[in-house]
Design a protein around this motif. Structure first.
Motif, short mmCIF file in Angstrom:
data_model
loop_
_atom_site.label_atom_id
_atom_site.label_comp_id
_atom_site.label_asym_id
_atom_site.label_seq_id
_atom_site.Cartn_x
_atom_site.Cartn_y
_atom_site.Cartn_z
N GLU A 95 0.83 -1.21 0.00
CA GLU A 95 0.00 0.00 0.00
C GLU A 95 0.87 1.26 0.00
O GLU A 95 0.55 2.25 -0.68
CB GLU A 95 -0.93 0.00 1.23
N TRP A 96 1.97 1.22 0.76
CA TRP A 96 2.89 2.36 0.80
C TRP A 96 3.49 2.62 -0.58
O TRP A 96 3.61 3.78 -1.02
CB TRP A 96 3.99 2.11 1.82
N ALA A 97 3.84 1.56 -1.28
CA ALA A 97 4.41 1.71 -2.62
C ALA A 97 3.41 2.36 -3.57
O ALA A 97 3.77 3.25 -4.37
CB ALA A 97 4.85 0.35 -3.15
N LYS A 98 2.16 1.97 -3.51
CA LYS A 98 1.15 2.56 -4.39
C LYS A 98 0.93 4.03 -4.07
O LYS A 98 0.79 4.87 -4.97
CB LYS A 98 -0.17 1.78 -4.26
N LEU A 99 0.89 4.35 -2.77
CA LEU A 99 0.68 5.74 -2.38
C LEU A 99 1.85 6.63 -2.78
O LEU A 99 1.65 7.75 -3.27
CB LEU A 99 0.46 5.82 -0.87
N THR A 100 3.07 6.16 -2.59
CA THR A 100 4.23 6.99 -2.93
C THR A 100 4.38 7.15 -4.44
O THR A 100 4.80 8.21 -4.91
CB THR A 100 5.52 6.41 -2.32
N ARG A 101 4.03 6.11 -5.21
CA ARG A 101 4.07 6.27 -6.68
C ARG A 101 3.07 7.33 -7.11
O ARG A 101 3.37 8.16 -7.97
CB ARG A 101 3.75 4.93 -7.37
N PHE A 102 1.89 7.31 -6.52
CA PHE A 102 0.88 8.31 -6.85
C PHE A 102 1.38 9.71 -6.47
O PHE A 102 1.27 10.66 -7.25
CB PHE A 102 -0.42 8.00 -6.12
N ALA A 103 1.92 9.84 -5.25
CA ALA A 103 2.30 11.16 -4.75
C ALA A 103 3.48 11.75 -5.50
O ALA A 103 3.56 12.96 -5.70
CB ALA A 103 2.62 11.07 -3.26
N ARG A 104 4.42 10.91 -5.93
CA ARG A 104 5.64 11.41 -6.55
C ARG A 104 5.52 11.56 -8.07
O ARG A 104 6.37 12.19 -8.70
CB ARG A 104 6.81 10.48 -6.23
N HIS A 105 4.49 10.98 -8.65
CA HIS A 105 4.33 11.10 -10.10
C HIS A 105 3.79 12.48 -10.44
O HIS A 105 2.75 12.91 -9.94
CB HIS A 105 3.36 10.03 -10.61
N ASP A 106 4.49 13.21 -11.28
CA ASP A 106 4.09 14.55 -11.65
C ASP A 106 3.95 14.64 -13.16
O ASP A 106 4.94 14.61 -13.89
CB ASP A 106 5.12 15.58 -11.15
N ASN A 107 2.70 14.74 -13.63
CA ASN A 107 2.48 14.87 -15.07
C ASN A 107 2.07 16.29 -15.45
O ASN A 107 1.53 16.52 -16.52
CB ASN A 107 1.41 13.87 -15.53
N GLY A 108 2.31 17.23 -14.52
CA GLY A 108 2.00 18.63 -14.81
C GLY A 108 0.54 18.98 -14.68
O GLY A 108 0.13 20.08 -15.05
N ALA A 109 -0.26 18.07 -14.16
CA ALA A 109 -1.69 18.32 -14.01
C ALA A 109 -2.14 17.82 -12.63
O ALA A 109 -1.36 17.25 -11.87
CB ALA A 109 -2.47 17.61 -15.12
N LEU A 110 -3.39 18.04 -12.33
CA LEU A 110 -3.94 17.58 -11.06
C LEU A 110 -4.26 16.09 -11.16
O LEU A 110 -4.81 15.62 -12.16
CB LEU A 110 -5.22 18.35 -10.74
N ARG A 111 -3.89 15.35 -10.13
CA ARG A 111 -4.21 13.93 -10.05
C ARG A 111 -5.08 13.68 -8.81
O ARG A 111 -4.90 14.32 -7.78
CB ARG A 111 -2.93 13.09 -9.96
N ILE A 112 -6.00 12.73 -8.94
CA ILE A 112 -6.96 12.44 -7.87
C ILE A 112 -6.82 10.98 -7.48
O ILE A 112 -6.78 10.08 -8.33
CB ILE A 112 -8.40 12.74 -8.32
N GLY A 113 -6.74 10.74 -6.18
CA GLY A 113 -6.69 9.38 -5.65
C GLY A 113 -7.77 9.19 -4.60
O GLY A 113 -8.20 10.16 -3.94
N VAL A 114 -8.23 7.96 -4.43
CA VAL A 114 -9.25 7.63 -3.45
C VAL A 114 -8.74 6.48 -2.59
O VAL A 114 -8.26 5.47 -3.12
CB VAL A 114 -10.59 7.24 -4.12
N VAL A 115 -8.82 6.65 -1.28
CA VAL A 115 -8.44 5.60 -0.32
C VAL A 115 -9.65 5.32 0.57
O VAL A 115 -10.22 6.25 1.15
CB VAL A 115 -7.24 6.03 0.54
#
Length: 513
Positions: free
Chosen positions: A21-41
């Motif tokens: 779970e930590w790996a999935k969260l950190t990949r989401f948080a550190r990925h920057d595509n120049g736009a807004l990203r939305i995650g749901v937990v």
């Protein structure tokens, strides 16, 4: 796990058993595509969602915001604005945004001045509490999401990063991304936090004795928060567990009192607002009624009157469909949450003794119900879980496939036989004709050891399945027992390649199966 290996952010030492779970969260948080990203937990109470997300924000410099259940709209907005001001080193009164969620979100998700190109990370925890007074928030997030992808302008360049919406009301959280809702198709992370598996839960509690670990798991499941609420050392023997049950689970005022905890869980979902409707349904399911017709008959209602209520309980995560693995038939229902199951089977029936302060006597009187309605179903669950997760690695010849149970008719005897554990061949779909049955098992938590008659019953079920056209030539016959096996069965199994005897040592990985 491959996810943990890809994580660029080390798991903090205080975050245990959540590497994937930590790996999935950190990949989401550190990925920057120049736009807004939305995650749901999402996930039920006490799983450690907030603990995990707080650690994520601490590690990556994110902003963590926890919504308050009874907080008003103006109070919630003022508190978030104060947080924004504080993180930017401004006086609390420096930002006056008023009743403008769009402006608040925009400022919250902008990279702070001097922050360079670092994307923002924002966690809105217990998001359903905000939705109660501000239902427009998903639509506003959708607008910001679309703006950063499809529009040009100076604001777009600073509005990038990730926002994580977290909550315990499962029906609300899962609806966010479904149907015609605003955020459908816009989330790049949908993390549904699950309880720890029973092997990890034993290590988390620090229980050496396997039987005691099983007893604790039968009432607490893999919920990390219950270990914290126990407020004393974990039970290390069955006698310790008796004390744990009487003085904790059955004692009003204790943090683990099962009736209070069940009420908290059910109140978490706004759709479960009719206690008189849902408690009888849960009690009927725990008591052995599994189909809508049986459940309705148990509580004196028509099937049609229970169907909608069962759907609501299922959406909230407190009822679960239990499909027959081999046959297309109406699903049965069960209560998957161990604490709720304990409350319905043990605590509520013993209310008069509990109200009289006779907690030890209540526990003694409840032992038969605990054995049949709690331990029995939970041992079957562990047998299926082991077959699904570990058997392919620990038993030569087995592979990963669909796991479930089935009911097999016996026309000659005019009866039906229940198979507690069925493993299909790799790549085969459930509820189809001519399946390959890799493993056929029976799981019993009764006090008596399993014997040759139990094996003969499995052989009969195997033969009946073969007559139905299923492939059973290489089927392993597995007997799961909480209290061991008679010597004559052990001697017979030692000379047969198709018989597997599995007890707690094998389930917990202490002894090779």
């Amino acid at each position: 796990m491959w996810g943990a290996a890809m994580s660029a952010v080390p798991v903090p030492a205080h975050v245990r058993f959540r590497d994937e779970e930590w790996a999935k969260l950190t990949r989401f948080a550190r990925h920057d595509n120049g736009a807004l990203r939305i995650g749901v937990v999402s996930g039920r109470r006490r799983l450690g969602k907030s603990y995990l997300l707080r650690a994520l924000c601490e590690q990556l410099g994110g902003t963590y915001l926890l919504a308050v259940q009874e907080e008003s709209r103006p109070a919630a907005q003022a508190r978030i604005v104060e947080t924004i001001a504080r993180t930017r080193g401004l006086p609390a009164e420096a930002l006056r945004l008023g009743d403008d969620w769009a402006a608040i979100l925009r400022l919250l998700l902008q990279s702070p001045p001097g922050g360079g190109d670092t994307p923002a990370l924002v966690v809105l925890d217990e998001f359903p509490y905000l939705l109660r007074h501000s239902p427009e928030l998903p639509g506003l997030l959708q607008s910001l999401y679309d703006e950063t992808r499809y529009e040009s302008g100076a604001g777009r360049e600073t509005l990038h990063g990730g926002v994580i919406l977290c909550g315990s009301a499962l029906s609300v959280m899962h609806e966010l991304l479904s149907g015609q809702h605003a955020l459908r198709g816009r989330a790049t992370l949908d993390l549904r936090l699950a309880p720890l598996d029973f092997r990890a839960a034993r290590r988390f509690w620090g229980i050496e004795d396997l039987h005691t670990a099983f007893l604790v798991d039968a009432v607490c499941g893999g919920i990390p928060g219950y270990q914290v609420l126990a407020e004393h050392d974990a039970p290390q023997s069955p006698a310790d567990f008796d004390t744990f049950a009487a003085n904790g689970l059955l004692t009003p005022g204790h943090p683990l009192y099962s009736r209070t905890e069940t009420e908290y869980l059910l109140r978490e979902d706004p759709r479960l607002d009719q206690r008189a409707t849902y408690y009888p349904l849960l009690g009927a399911m725990v008591g052995g009624a599994t189909t809508p017709t049986e459940i309705g008959a148990r509580i004196g209602r028509e099937r049609s009157a229970t169907a909608h209520a069962l759907e609501v309980l299922e959406a909230a995560g407190y009822a679960q469909r239990d499909q027959d693995l081999l046959k297309k038939r109406s699903p049965s229902y069960l209560v998957p949450d161990p604490m709720i199951r304990f409350n319905q089977a043990v605590t509520i029936p013993q209310t008069p003794l509990i109200d009289a302060g006779r907690y030890g006597q209540a526990w003694e009187q409840a032992r038969p119900a605990f054995q049949s309605q709690v331990l029995g179903p939970h041992f079957e669950h562990l047998a299926r879980e082991w077959t699904r997760r570990w058997a392919p690695d620990e038993v030569p010849g087995l592979d990963f496939g669909w796991v479930g149970r089935t009911e097999v008719p016996d026309p000659a005897a005019r009866t039906k036989h229940e198979a507690d554990v069925v493993l299909l061949g790799p790549g085969e779909s459930p509820r189809q004709a001519h399946r390959t049955i890799c493993l056929l098992g029976e799981a019993k938590a009764t006090a008596a050891p399993r014997g040759i008659k139990d094996l003969e019953r499995l052989e009969l079920i195997r033969d009946l399945l073969a007559r139905q056209g299923h492939r059973t030539e290489g089927t392993v016959l597995a007997l799961f027992s909480l209290h061991g096996f008679w010597p004559d069965l052990q001697a017979l199994a030692a000379h047969r390649d198709d018989v597997l005897l599995t007890g707690l040592p094998e389930l917990y990985g202490h002894t090779p199966a």
